[in-house]
Design a protein around this motif. Structure first.
Motif, mmCIF file in Angstrom:
data_model
loop_
_atom_site.group_PDB
_atom_site.id
_atom_site.type_symbol
_atom_site.label_atom_id
_atom_site.label_comp_id
_atom_site.label_asym_id
_atom_site.label_seq_id
_atom_site.Cartn_x
_atom_site.Cartn_y
_atom_site.Cartn_z
ATOM 1 N N ALA A 115 0.824 -1.207 0.000
ATOM 2 C CA ALA A 115 0.000 0.000 0.000
ATOM 3 C C ALA A 115 0.858 1.257 0.000
ATOM 4 O O ALA A 115 0.580 2.223 -0.721
ATOM 5 C CB ALA A 115 -0.928 -0.003 1.213
ATOM 6 N N SER A 116 1.928 1.244 0.782
ATOM 7 C CA SER A 116 2.811 2.410 0.848
ATOM 8 C C SER A 116 3.475 2.680 -0.500
ATOM 9 O O SER A 116 3.520 3.823 -0.966
ATOM 10 C CB SER A 116 3.874 2.190 1.926
ATOM 11 O OG SER A 116 4.797 3.246 1.952
ATOM 12 N N VAL A 117 3.968 1.619 -1.140
ATOM 13 C CA VAL A 117 4.643 1.786 -2.426
ATOM 14 C C VAL A 117 3.650 2.205 -3.504
ATOM 15 O O VAL A 117 3.945 3.063 -4.345
ATOM 16 C CB VAL A 117 5.352 0.474 -2.834
ATOM 17 C CG1 VAL A 117 5.915 0.580 -4.238
ATOM 18 C CG2 VAL A 117 6.464 0.155 -1.839
ATOM 19 N N LEU A 118 2.456 1.616 -3.493
ATOM 20 C CA LEU A 118 1.449 1.957 -4.501
ATOM 21 C C LEU A 118 1.042 3.421 -4.388
ATOM 22 O O LEU A 118 0.946 4.131 -5.396
ATOM 23 C CB LEU A 118 0.233 1.047 -4.340
ATOM 24 C CG LEU A 118 -0.834 1.089 -5.445
ATOM 25 C CD1 LEU A 118 -1.571 -0.231 -5.513
ATOM 26 C CD2 LEU A 118 -1.842 2.219 -5.218
ATOM 27 N N LEU A 119 0.817 3.888 -3.174
ATOM 28 C CA LEU A 119 0.275 5.231 -2.977
ATOM 29 C C LEU A 119 1.309 6.340 -3.131
ATOM 30 O O LEU A 119 0.939 7.487 -3.347
ATOM 31 C CB LEU A 119 -0.372 5.325 -1.592
ATOM 32 C CG LEU A 119 -1.651 4.505 -1.402
ATOM 33 C CD1 LEU A 119 -2.121 4.581 0.045
ATOM 34 C CD2 LEU A 119 -2.746 4.988 -2.350
ATOM 35 N N PRO A 152 4.232 11.527 -2.948
ATOM 36 C CA PRO A 152 5.677 11.218 -2.930
ATOM 37 C C PRO A 152 6.331 11.352 -1.563
ATOM 38 O O PRO A 152 7.443 10.859 -1.368
ATOM 39 C CB PRO A 152 6.258 12.239 -3.922
ATOM 40 C CG PRO A 152 5.114 12.620 -4.809
ATOM 41 C CD PRO A 152 3.902 12.569 -3.924
ATOM 42 N N LEU A 153 5.672 12.005 -0.619
ATOM 43 C CA LEU A 153 6.266 12.165 0.709
ATOM 44 C C LEU A 153 6.161 10.901 1.552
ATOM 45 O O LEU A 153 6.791 10.806 2.606
ATOM 46 C CB LEU A 153 5.585 13.333 1.449
ATOM 47 C CG LEU A 153 5.822 14.731 0.850
ATOM 48 C CD1 LEU A 153 5.094 15.778 1.673
ATOM 49 C CD2 LEU A 153 7.305 15.057 0.762
ATOM 50 N N LEU A 154 5.354 9.926 1.102
ATOM 51 C CA LEU A 154 5.276 8.672 1.849
ATOM 52 C C LEU A 154 6.649 7.993 1.853
ATOM 53 O O LEU A 154 7.284 7.865 0.800
ATOM 54 C CB LEU A 154 4.245 7.733 1.217
ATOM 55 C CG LEU A 154 2.770 8.018 1.495
ATOM 56 C CD1 LEU A 154 1.905 7.020 0.741
ATOM 57 C CD2 LEU A 154 2.475 7.935 2.980
ATOM 58 N N ALA A 176 7.795 -4.516 -5.809
ATOM 59 C CA ALA A 176 7.873 -4.359 -7.258
ATOM 60 C C ALA A 176 6.482 -4.329 -7.887
ATOM 61 O O ALA A 176 6.183 -3.484 -8.744
ATOM 62 C CB ALA A 176 8.706 -5.486 -7.868
ATOM 63 N N ALA A 177 5.613 -5.252 -7.470
ATOM 64 C CA ALA A 177 4.263 -5.303 -8.035
ATOM 65 C C ALA A 177 3.480 -4.036 -7.712
ATOM 66 O O ALA A 177 2.784 -3.482 -8.576
ATOM 67 C CB ALA A 177 3.526 -6.531 -7.503
ATOM 68 N N ALA A 178 3.600 -3.555 -6.474
ATOM 69 C CA ALA A 178 2.896 -2.332 -6.093
ATOM 70 C C ALA A 178 3.438 -1.123 -6.848
ATOM 71 O O ALA A 178 2.686 -0.208 -7.207
ATOM 72 C CB ALA A 178 3.017 -2.114 -4.591
ATOM 73 N N SER A 179 4.731 -1.121 -7.108
ATOM 74 C CA SER A 179 5.333 -0.029 -7.860
ATOM 75 C C SER A 179 4.763 0.039 -9.276
ATOM 76 O O SER A 179 4.361 1.099 -9.762
ATOM 77 C CB SER A 179 6.853 -0.200 -7.916
ATOM 78 O OG SER A 179 7.453 0.812 -8.681
ATOM 79 N N VAL A 180 4.704 -1.106 -9.941
ATOM 80 C CA VAL A 180 4.180 -1.145 -11.315
ATOM 81 C C VAL A 180 2.694 -0.808 -11.323
ATOM 82 O O VAL A 180 2.229 -0.045 -12.178
ATOM 83 C CB VAL A 180 4.425 -2.532 -11.941
ATOM 84 C CG1 VAL A 180 3.819 -2.602 -13.341
ATOM 85 C CG2 VAL A 180 5.916 -2.828 -12.006
ATOM 86 N N LEU A 181 1.942 -1.347 -10.374
ATOM 87 C CA LEU A 181 0.507 -1.072 -10.320
ATOM 88 C C LEU A 181 0.238 0.412 -10.098
ATOM 89 O O LEU A 181 -0.630 1.014 -10.742
ATOM 90 C CB LEU A 181 -0.146 -1.895 -9.211
ATOM 91 C CG LEU A 181 -1.662 -1.718 -9.046
ATOM 92 C CD1 LEU A 181 -2.391 -2.088 -10.332
ATOM 93 C CD2 LEU A 181 -2.169 -2.554 -7.874
#
Length: 202
Positions: free
Chosen positions: A20-24, A29-31, A64-69
């Motif tokens: 969730a953190s990577v996706l959002l 961008p501050l996350l 990686a998956a959250a980044s691409v999504l």
């Protein structure tokens, strides 16, 4: 943060929290998604020193998956943004410049900019939104986004894991690893700001 992630690592929630953190962070961008991934990997390096540890393979897969999504969601939203988003990009010198550079890179069969942007602060947001707003074809953007997500996730997990192996699961290991992540971001930002060669200008 190390103590908090250490307790969270004892349950399967560590993976959805990382995802969730990577996706959002493509929208916020501050996350501190990179810091979270590194800290979880540092805990994993502790091995038997703690009761429960995250699996670094699944940690990398989730990141990686959250980044691409996240990239795809931003890309599709920008694609559908229409004239309003185009006007917003036109008002931003940074977004306009990134959109032109991305268009030139993808048009010439190169996607190094997409990979560099994944390491630069807010670069992922700029490139994903720029690709969608410019109506770049998915087959031009998605493979590079996937490669960027894998490279970033692998680098972040490796920093945390090997930092923990060498320095122990401590604040020192986390701090050194995070500093290395920020250094990669600074280098990526400098490379992205280099002028586009004349033959690659749109």
């Amino acid at each position: 943060m190390l103590e908090s992630v250490g307790s969270l690592a004892g349950s399967p929630w560590i993976y959805p929290v990382v995802a969730a953190s990577v996706l959002l962070d493509v929208f916020l961008p501050l996350l501190p998604s990179g810091v979270l991934v590194i800290t979880a990997a540092t805990v994993a390096a502790a091995g038997s020193a703690v009761a429960h540890v995250p699996d670094i393979f699944w940690l990398m897969v989730c990141a990686a998956a959250a980044s691409v999504l996240g990239d795809l969601v931003a890309y599709r939203l920008a694609w559908r943004g229409g004239a309003r988003l185009d006007r917003a990009i036109a008002r931003s010198r940074r977004l306009s410049s990134a959109q032109k550079r991305l268009g030139a890179a993808l048009a010439h069969g190169g996607g190094a900019l997409v990979i560099l942007a994944r390491f630069a602060p807010a670069g992922r947001s700029v490139v994903s939104l720029g690709a969608g707003a410019a109506r770049r074809r998915a087959r031009e953007f998605v493979p590079w986004s996937a490669l960027a997500g894998i490279a970033w996730a692998a680098y972040s997990v490796a920093l945390g894991y090997f930092g923990g192996q060498w320095l122990g699961a401590s604040w020192l290991a986390t701090g050194v690893s995070v500093a290395a992540l920020f250094a990669a971001g600074a280098v990526a930002t400098c490379l992205m700001r280099r002028p586009v060669p004349r033959e690659e200008r749109p």
